[in-house]
Design an enzyme around this catalytic site. Structure first.
Site, PDB file in Angstrom:
ATOM      1  N   GLY A  21      41.402  60.429  81.846  1.00 33.11           N
ATOM      2  CA  GLY A  21      41.668  59.317  80.934  1.00 33.11           C
ATOM      3  C   GLY A  21      41.982  58.051  81.699  1.00 33.11           C
ATOM      4  N   ASN A  22      42.506  57.056  81.010  1.00 26.06           N
ATOM      5  CA  ASN A  22      42.909  55.809  81.674  1.00 26.06           C
ATOM      6  C   ASN A  22      44.101  55.201  80.945  1.00 26.06           C
ATOM      7  OD1 ASN A  22      41.900  53.760  79.632  1.00 26.06           O
ATOM      8  ND2 ASN A  22      40.002  54.865  80.069  1.00 26.06           N
ATOM      9  N   ARG A  23      44.610  54.085  81.468  1.00 29.57           N
ATOM     10  CA  ARG A  23      45.872  53.534  80.987  1.00 29.57           C
ATOM     11  C   ARG A  23      45.751  52.592  79.792  1.00 29.57           C
ATOM     12  NH1 ARG A  23      49.711  54.832  84.745  1.00 29.57           N
ATOM     13  NH2 ARG A  23      48.948  55.043  86.870  1.00 29.57           N
ATOM     14  N   SER A  24      44.570  52.448  79.210  1.00 30.88           N
ATOM     15  CA  SER A  24      44.425  51.520  78.082  1.00 30.88           C
ATOM     16  C   SER A  24      45.386  51.892  76.950  1.00 30.88           C
ATOM     17  CB  SER A  24      42.982  51.570  77.567  1.00 30.88           C
ATOM     18  OG  SER A  24      42.902  50.917  76.321  1.00 30.88           O
ATOM     19  N   ALA A  88      38.296  50.889  76.529  1.00 32.89           N
ATOM     20  CA  ALA A  88      38.186  51.207  77.957  1.00 32.89           C
ATOM     21  C   ALA A  88      37.507  52.568  78.036  1.00 32.89           C
ATOM     22  CB  ALA A  88      39.570  51.243  78.592  1.00 32.89           C
TER      23      ALA A  88
END
Ligand code: C5P
Length: 204
Positions: A21-24, A88
């Site tokens: 995943g990512n930090r969005s 994102a």
């Protein structure tokens, strides 16, 4: 106008409990959805997992992976006049999904093979005709050249350029670049104020 908004991160599962995943946070996308609604536009918000409450007046679709996001967007895009691609989207997904939780083996290195995900905004904007498409470019450094490349490659009308410091920030600035040569700085301001300015500039 009826506007499709993508927001938040995507999650690309490795097994039933793990994902890439990512930090969005999704805050910019949700804020844009609210700004569109406030100006009388109809909004379809397709979002990855976030901690945010979607605006009640929006049609809301929750998705998890990039491929699910593309499928949900394709379904709505036919009947939309514009797209704001704020999500994102993970660039890659694991090539294999294990139905069982992957076991830990301290004596063995593990490699994860990755496959490229589809570019949702580019896929939809390719056949946009006269419809409006706006994307975001998060670039470190000057970034204008790279943002203009994305504007062209993805067939967009607008690209909003920001730096990594905008992630999770209360106050931020955006540089809005247009296919018509527009180049203006919005902010520094709250994401709510920035969203209203962006919506006014891009679609009125
Ligand atoms: O990741 P990139 O810098 O190319 O993202 C630019 C724009 O394209 C963003 O608006 C993002 O929402 C969109 N995008 C997308 N699908 C992807 C990658 C990016 O819709 N797979």
């Amino acid at each position: 106008m009826r506007v499709l908004v993508t927001a938040g991160p995507t999650r690309e599962p490795l097994d039933p409990v793990r994902f890439l995943g990512n930090r969005s946070s999704g805050r910019m996308g949700y804020s844009i959805a609210r700004a569109l609604l406030a100006r009388g536009h109809e909004v379809i918000l397709v979002s990855g997992p976030t901690a945010l409450k979607p605006p009640k007046a929006a049609t809301f679709e929750q998705v998890e992976t990039a491929r699910q996001m593309l499928a949900a967007c394709r379904k709505h895009w036919k009947a939309c006049d514009a797209i704001f691609g704020v999500a994102a989207v993970a660039d890659y997904r694991p090539a294999k999904f294990s139905k069982r939780k992957l076991k830990r083996n301290p004596n063995e290195d593990r490699c994860i093979e990755l496959l490229p995900n589809p570019d949702i905004l580019a896929t939809l904007a390719r056949s946009k005709g006269r419809r409006v498409a706006l994307g975001f470019a998060l670039e470190s450094g000057a970034g204008k050249k790279e943002a203009l490349r994305k504007l062209k490659d993805k067939n967009l009308d607008w690209i909003a350029l920001n730096g990594p410091e905008a992630q999770g920030a209360e106050v931020a600035s955006l540089r809005l670049l247009g296919a018509d040569g527009t180049d203006c700085v919005l902010g520094p301001a709250s994401k709510a104020v920035l969203s209203r300015a962006l919506v006014r500039a891009a679609i009125g």
